[in-house]
Scaffold this motif. Structure first.
Motif, short mmCIF file in Angstrom:
data_model
loop_
_atom_site.label_atom_id
_atom_site.label_comp_id
_atom_site.label_asym_id
_atom_site.label_seq_id
_atom_site.Cartn_x
_atom_site.Cartn_y
_atom_site.Cartn_z
N PRO A 3 0.84 -1.20 0.00
CA PRO A 3 0.00 0.00 0.00
C PRO A 3 0.87 1.25 0.00
N GLY A 4 0.45 2.23 -0.76
CA GLY A 4 1.18 3.49 -0.79
C GLY A 4 2.37 3.49 -1.73
N ALA A 5 2.57 2.44 -2.51
CA ALA A 5 3.72 2.40 -3.41
C ALA A 5 3.51 3.30 -4.61
N THR A 6 2.28 3.56 -4.96
CA THR A 6 2.00 4.46 -6.07
C THR A 6 0.88 5.39 -5.67
N GLY A 7 0.63 6.36 -6.50
CA GLY A 7 -0.44 7.30 -6.25
C GLY A 7 -0.01 8.39 -5.28
N GLN A 8 -0.86 9.38 -5.12
CA GLN A 8 -0.53 10.51 -4.25
C GLN A 8 -0.25 10.06 -2.83
N ALA A 9 -0.99 9.07 -2.38
CA ALA A 9 -0.74 8.59 -1.03
C ALA A 9 0.67 8.02 -0.90
N PRO A 23 14.62 -3.59 -4.58
CA PRO A 23 15.19 -2.73 -5.62
C PRO A 23 14.37 -2.68 -6.91
N ARG A 24 13.78 -3.80 -7.29
CA ARG A 24 12.97 -3.78 -8.52
C ARG A 24 11.70 -2.96 -8.32
N LEU A 25 11.09 -3.08 -7.17
CA LEU A 25 9.91 -2.28 -6.87
C LEU A 25 10.28 -0.81 -6.79
N ARG A 26 11.44 -0.51 -6.18
CA ARG A 26 11.90 0.88 -6.10
C ARG A 26 12.13 1.46 -7.50
N ALA A 27 12.71 0.66 -8.40
CA ALA A 27 12.94 1.12 -9.77
C ALA A 27 11.60 1.40 -10.48
N ARG A 31 10.33 5.04 -11.79
CA ARG A 31 9.89 5.24 -13.18
C ARG A 31 8.49 5.82 -13.22
N ALA A 32 7.61 5.33 -12.36
CA ALA A 32 6.24 5.83 -12.33
C ALA A 32 6.21 7.32 -11.97
N LEU A 33 7.01 7.71 -10.99
CA LEU A 33 7.04 9.12 -10.59
C LEU A 33 7.67 10.02 -11.65
N ALA A 34 8.52 9.46 -12.49
CA ALA A 34 9.19 10.24 -13.52
C ALA A 34 8.33 10.44 -14.77
#
Length: 57
Positions: A3-9, A23-27, A31-34
């Motif tokens: 939870p909270g990995a994406t989106g405004q939250a 690390p793969r989730l962080r990448a 990428r999503a934020l970019a």
């Protein structure tokens, strides 16, 4: 995905080490934020909600 990995939250996730062991989730998250669409959302969010840019990031 946690939870909270994406989106405004998930935006505060950038300021933590919650994804340090993934690390793969962080990448994926970085990428999503970019993405241009997300950047536009971040630019328009303060105006839409009547808050300052500092409050929204």
């Amino acid at each position: 995905m946690p939870p909270g990995a994406t989106g405004q939250a998930g935006t505060p996730t950038r300021h933590t080490d919650l994804l340090a062991d993934y690390p793969r989730l962080r990448a994926y998250y970085d990428r999503a934020l970019a993405r241009p669409a997300w950047q536009r959302t971040l630019e328009r969010y303060p105006e839409r909600l009547g808050v300052t840019v500092a409050d929204s990031r």
